[in-house]
Design a protein around this motif. Structure first.
Motif, PDB file in Angstrom:
ATOM      1  N   GLU A 243      -3.697  19.720  10.841  1.00  0.00           N
ATOM      2  CA  GLU A 243      -3.530  20.267   9.454  1.00  0.00           C
ATOM      3  C   GLU A 243      -2.633  19.331   8.720  1.00  0.00           C
ATOM      4  OE1 GLU A 243      -2.653  24.022   9.863  1.00  0.00           O
ATOM      5  OE2 GLU A 243      -4.680  24.822  10.285  1.00  0.00           O
ATOM      6  N   GLY A 244      -2.431  19.552   7.487  1.00  0.00           N
ATOM      7  CA  GLY A 244      -1.493  18.953   6.689  1.00  0.00           C
ATOM      8  C   GLY A 244      -1.817  17.810   5.831  1.00  0.00           C
ATOM      9  N   GLY A 245      -3.047  17.361   5.956  1.00  0.00           N
ATOM     10  CA  GLY A 245      -3.523  16.383   5.165  1.00  0.00           C
ATOM     11  C   GLY A 245      -3.053  14.873   5.538  1.00  0.00           C
ATOM     12  N   LEU A 246      -3.544  13.873   5.265  1.00  0.00           N
ATOM     13  CA  LEU A 246      -3.086  12.457   5.435  1.00  0.00           C
ATOM     14  C   LEU A 246      -3.326  11.698   4.158  1.00  0.00           C
ATOM     15  CD1 LEU A 246      -2.031  10.570   7.923  1.00  0.00           C
ATOM     16  CD2 LEU A 246      -4.672   9.963   8.140  1.00  0.00           C
ATOM     17  N   LEU A 247      -2.594  10.847   3.985  1.00  0.00           N
ATOM     18  CA  LEU A 247      -2.527   9.990   2.715  1.00  0.00           C
ATOM     19  C   LEU A 247      -2.065   8.546   3.342  1.00  0.00           C
ATOM     20  CD1 LEU A 247      -3.086   9.425  -0.386  1.00  0.00           C
ATOM     21  CD2 LEU A 247      -0.726  10.286  -0.712  1.00  0.00           C
ATOM     22  N   VAL A 248      -2.761   7.629   2.902  1.00  0.00           N
ATOM     23  CA  VAL A 248      -2.746   6.172   3.006  1.00  0.00           C
ATOM     24  C   VAL A 248      -2.556   5.580   1.929  1.00  0.00           C
ATOM     25  CG1 VAL A 248      -3.524   4.435   4.234  1.00  0.00           C
ATOM     26  CG2 VAL A 248      -3.946   6.557   5.337  1.00  0.00           C
ATOM     27  N   ALA A 249      -1.595   4.455   1.614  1.00  0.00           N
ATOM     28  CA  ALA A 249      -1.480   3.873   0.487  1.00  0.00           C
ATOM     29  C   ALA A 249      -0.793   2.468   0.665  1.00  0.00           C
ATOM     30  CB  ALA A 249      -0.633   4.568  -0.614  1.00  0.00           C
ATOM     31  N   PRO A 250      -0.784   1.557  -0.156  1.00  0.00           N
ATOM     32  CA  PRO A 250      -0.217   0.251  -0.049  1.00  0.00           C
ATOM     33  C   PRO A 250       1.177   0.250   0.324  1.00  0.00           C
ATOM     34  CG  PRO A 250      -1.545   0.155  -2.010  1.00  0.00           C
ATOM     35  CD  PRO A 250      -1.373   1.483  -1.646  1.00  0.00           C
ATOM     36  N   ASP A 251       1.921   1.011  -0.011  1.00  0.00           N
ATOM     37  CA  ASP A 251       3.422   1.032   0.023  1.00  0.00           C
ATOM     38  C   ASP A 251       4.227   2.438  -0.372  1.00  0.00           C
ATOM     39  OD1 ASP A 251       3.645   1.114  -2.614  1.00  0.00           O
ATOM     40  OD2 ASP A 251       4.253  -1.054  -2.719  1.00  0.00           O
ATOM     41  N   LYS A 252       5.431   2.747   0.111  1.00  0.00           N
ATOM     42  CA  LYS A 252       5.777   4.089   0.041  1.00  0.00           C
ATOM     43  C   LYS A 252       5.748   4.528  -1.416  1.00  0.00           C
ATOM     44  CE  LYS A 252       8.361   7.535   1.457  1.00  0.00           C
ATOM     45  NZ  LYS A 252       8.711   8.263   0.279  1.00  0.00           N
ATOM     46  N   GLN A 253       6.142   3.506  -2.444  1.00  0.00           N
ATOM     47  CA  GLN A 253       6.362   3.862  -3.711  1.00  0.00           C
ATOM     48  C   GLN A 253       4.876   4.179  -4.345  1.00  0.00           C
ATOM     49  OE1 GLN A 253       7.941   0.875  -6.563  1.00  0.00           O
ATOM     50  NE2 GLN A 253       7.442   1.794  -8.143  1.00  0.00           N
ATOM     51  N   SER A 254       3.548   3.552  -3.933  1.00  0.00           N
ATOM     52  CA  SER A 254       2.464   4.019  -4.341  1.00  0.00           C
ATOM     53  C   SER A 254       2.233   5.570  -3.690  1.00  0.00           C
ATOM     54  CB  SER A 254       1.462   3.027  -3.784  1.00  0.00           C
ATOM     55  OG  SER A 254       1.622   1.541  -4.566  1.00  0.00           O
ATOM     56  N   TRP A 255       2.384   5.610  -2.486  1.00  0.00           N
ATOM     57  CA  TRP A 255       2.175   6.714  -1.689  1.00  0.00           C
ATOM     58  C   TRP A 255       2.994   7.975  -2.432  1.00  0.00           C
ATOM     59  CZ3 TRP A 255       4.317  11.179   0.263  1.00  0.00           C
ATOM     60  CH2 TRP A 255       3.419  11.836   1.369  1.00  0.00           C
ATOM     61  N   ASP A 256       4.091   7.715  -2.914  1.00  0.00           N
ATOM     62  CA  ASP A 256       4.772   8.856  -3.588  1.00  0.00           C
ATOM     63  C   ASP A 256       4.231   9.286  -4.973  1.00  0.00           C
ATOM     64  OD1 ASP A 256       6.707   8.876  -1.610  1.00  0.00           O
ATOM     65  OD2 ASP A 256       8.260   7.719  -2.581  1.00  0.00           O
ATOM     66  N   GLU A 257       3.625   8.095  -5.511  1.00  0.00           N
ATOM     67  CA  GLU A 257       2.997   8.284  -6.922  1.00  0.00           C
ATOM     68  C   GLU A 257       1.677   9.147  -6.737  1.00  0.00           C
ATOM     69  OE1 GLU A 257       1.889   6.028 -11.101  1.00  0.00           O
ATOM     70  OE2 GLU A 257       1.958   4.526  -9.345  1.00  0.00           O
ATOM     71  N   LEU A 258       0.827   8.702  -5.878  1.00  0.00           N
ATOM     72  CA  LEU A 258      -0.243   9.600  -5.331  1.00  0.00           C
ATOM     73  C   LEU A 258       0.004  10.839  -5.030  1.00  0.00           C
ATOM     74  CD1 LEU A 258      -2.132   6.297  -3.450  1.00  0.00           C
ATOM     75  CD2 LEU A 258      -3.047   7.755  -5.303  1.00  0.00           C
ATOM     76  N   ARG A 259       0.811  11.027  -4.262  1.00  0.00           N
ATOM     77  CA  ARG A 259       1.281  12.411  -3.659  1.00  0.00           C
ATOM     78  C   ARG A 259       1.467  13.140  -4.783  1.00  0.00           C
ATOM     79  NH1 ARG A 259       2.706  16.682  -3.072  1.00  0.00           N
ATOM     80  NH2 ARG A 259       3.664  17.870  -1.677  1.00  0.00           N
ATOM     81  N   ARG A 260       2.420  12.830  -5.656  1.00  0.00           N
ATOM     82  CA  ARG A 260       2.835  13.555  -6.749  1.00  0.00           C
ATOM     83  C   ARG A 260       1.817  13.713  -8.045  1.00  0.00           C
ATOM     84  NH1 ARG A 260       6.673  10.213  -8.137  1.00  0.00           N
ATOM     85  NH2 ARG A 260       5.336   9.024  -9.882  1.00  0.00           N
ATOM     86  N   GLU A 261       1.038  12.570  -8.223  1.00  0.00           N
ATOM     87  CA  GLU A 261       0.147  12.821  -9.428  1.00  0.00           C
ATOM     88  C   GLU A 261      -1.237  13.356  -9.059  1.00  0.00           C
ATOM     89  OE1 GLU A 261       1.083  12.282 -12.391  1.00  0.00           O
ATOM     90  OE2 GLU A 261       2.929  11.726 -11.890  1.00  0.00           O
ATOM     91  N   VAL A 262      -1.600  13.195  -7.855  1.00  0.00           N
ATOM     92  CA  VAL A 262      -3.150  13.379  -7.321  1.00  0.00           C
ATOM     93  C   VAL A 262      -3.045  14.364  -6.381  1.00  0.00           C
ATOM     94  CG1 VAL A 262      -5.259  12.535  -6.495  1.00  0.00           C
ATOM     95  CG2 VAL A 262      -3.588  11.107  -8.094  1.00  0.00           C
ATOM     96  N   PHE A 263      -2.308  14.160  -5.209  1.00  0.00           N
ATOM     97  CA  PHE A 263      -2.479  15.130  -4.003  1.00  0.00           C
ATOM     98  C   PHE A 263      -1.478  16.112  -3.821  1.00  0.00           C
ATOM     99  CE2 PHE A 263      -4.728  11.110  -3.372  1.00  0.00           C
ATOM    100  CZ  PHE A 263      -6.030  11.570  -3.115  1.00  0.00           C
TER     101      PHE A 263
END
Length: 270
Positions: A248-268
């Protein structure tokens, strides 16, 4: 287990048990598990038996945990295996695609030692090639003629330019509604209903993110390792490291930590 031997086992099972049944399944060969898109076929069961037997024949001390074995005995997933070599197997990833005659399915295996992923293999039976990674050795596409192409996840781009693959079906209902609305902030998203091909596509730099709400080890342990070896930032949606025991808890993959943080904040958002 040697990764090339493991890959050969997956390929042999696909050639002997999966491909002869592709687009040749009758109603008696397809069964529903938890819902209309959660299926098992005769090919899944036969391939898992063949893969498990071949692994144990070579390494009898290995613990093999396949998707269909867990479906029959869920307690397998809760077994304490930190001191063992474990190989998770998905005999046909994308079973609904396979059952419907869509040529978008894969055979996957992940090797875990002392609780840590050390290797992952994703085989495409139709293309007859592999996506592979061993920890610390990079991610590679291996072709049937022996060619090896190193894989590199996409470079970072602004949120509005991102394209990605998101499996939203297993997010909790409220989060799912939020995520589906927030995905309007990116350029495009899709779902192949086959994590194996989504990981393969992402490894070659073709998308900027992957997102999943349900984390079964045969679906994601190998793929997550391959993404990390291809240079991506991989983490659960709370920011913690993804571990093979996590479901559980979901998984997110992104090009780098900054992109990951933005996707997490804005989308997921959770």
């Amino acid at each position: 287990m040697n990764i090339d031997r493991l890959a050969a086992i997956l390929r042999k099972a696909a050639q002997e048990e999966i491909m002869p049944r592709f687009r040749r399944l009758d109603d008696g060969m397809i069964h529903t598990k938890s819902g209309a898109f959660d299926l098992v076929t005769e090919a899944d069961e036969a391939a898992e038996r063949a893969i498990t037997a071949a692994i144990l024949d070579h390494r009898p001390d290995t613990v093999v945990i396949g998707e269909e074995a867990v479906a029959a005995s869920p307690a397998l997933l809760r077994t304490a295996l930190e001191d063992r070599i474990v190989i998770y197997v998905d005999p046909v990833d994308g079973t609904a695609n396979f059952a419907g005659g869509l040529p978008l399915f894969a055979v996957m295996a992940a090797v875990v030692q002392n609780g840590e992923p050390v290797a992952g293999v994703i085989y495409d039976p139709l293309g007859d090639d592999f996506l592979m990674a061993e920890r610390g050795c990079g991610a590679w596409q291996i072709f049937s003629d022996g060619r090896r192409v190193r894989q590199k996840f996409a470079e970072a781009v602004p949120l509005a330019e991102m394209g990605g693959l998101a499996s939203t079906a297993y997010f909790p209902p409220e989060q799912r509604r939020s995520v589906l609305a927030n995905l309007a902030k990116v350029n495009m998203f899709a779902s192949y209903r086959c994590a194996g091909h989504e990981y393969r596509f992402a490894a070659g730099g073709n998308v900027h993110f992957l997102a999943y709400g349900k984390l079964m080890p045969w679906d994601h342990v190998g793929g997550a390792l391959i993404m990390a070896e291809a240079g991506a930032h991989v983490a659960r949606l709370d920011g913690s490291a993804y571990r093979p025991a996590d479901v559980e808890g979901g998984l997110l993959v992104a090009p780098d930590k900054q992109s990951w943080d933005e996707l997490r904040r804005e989308v997921f958002t959770v």
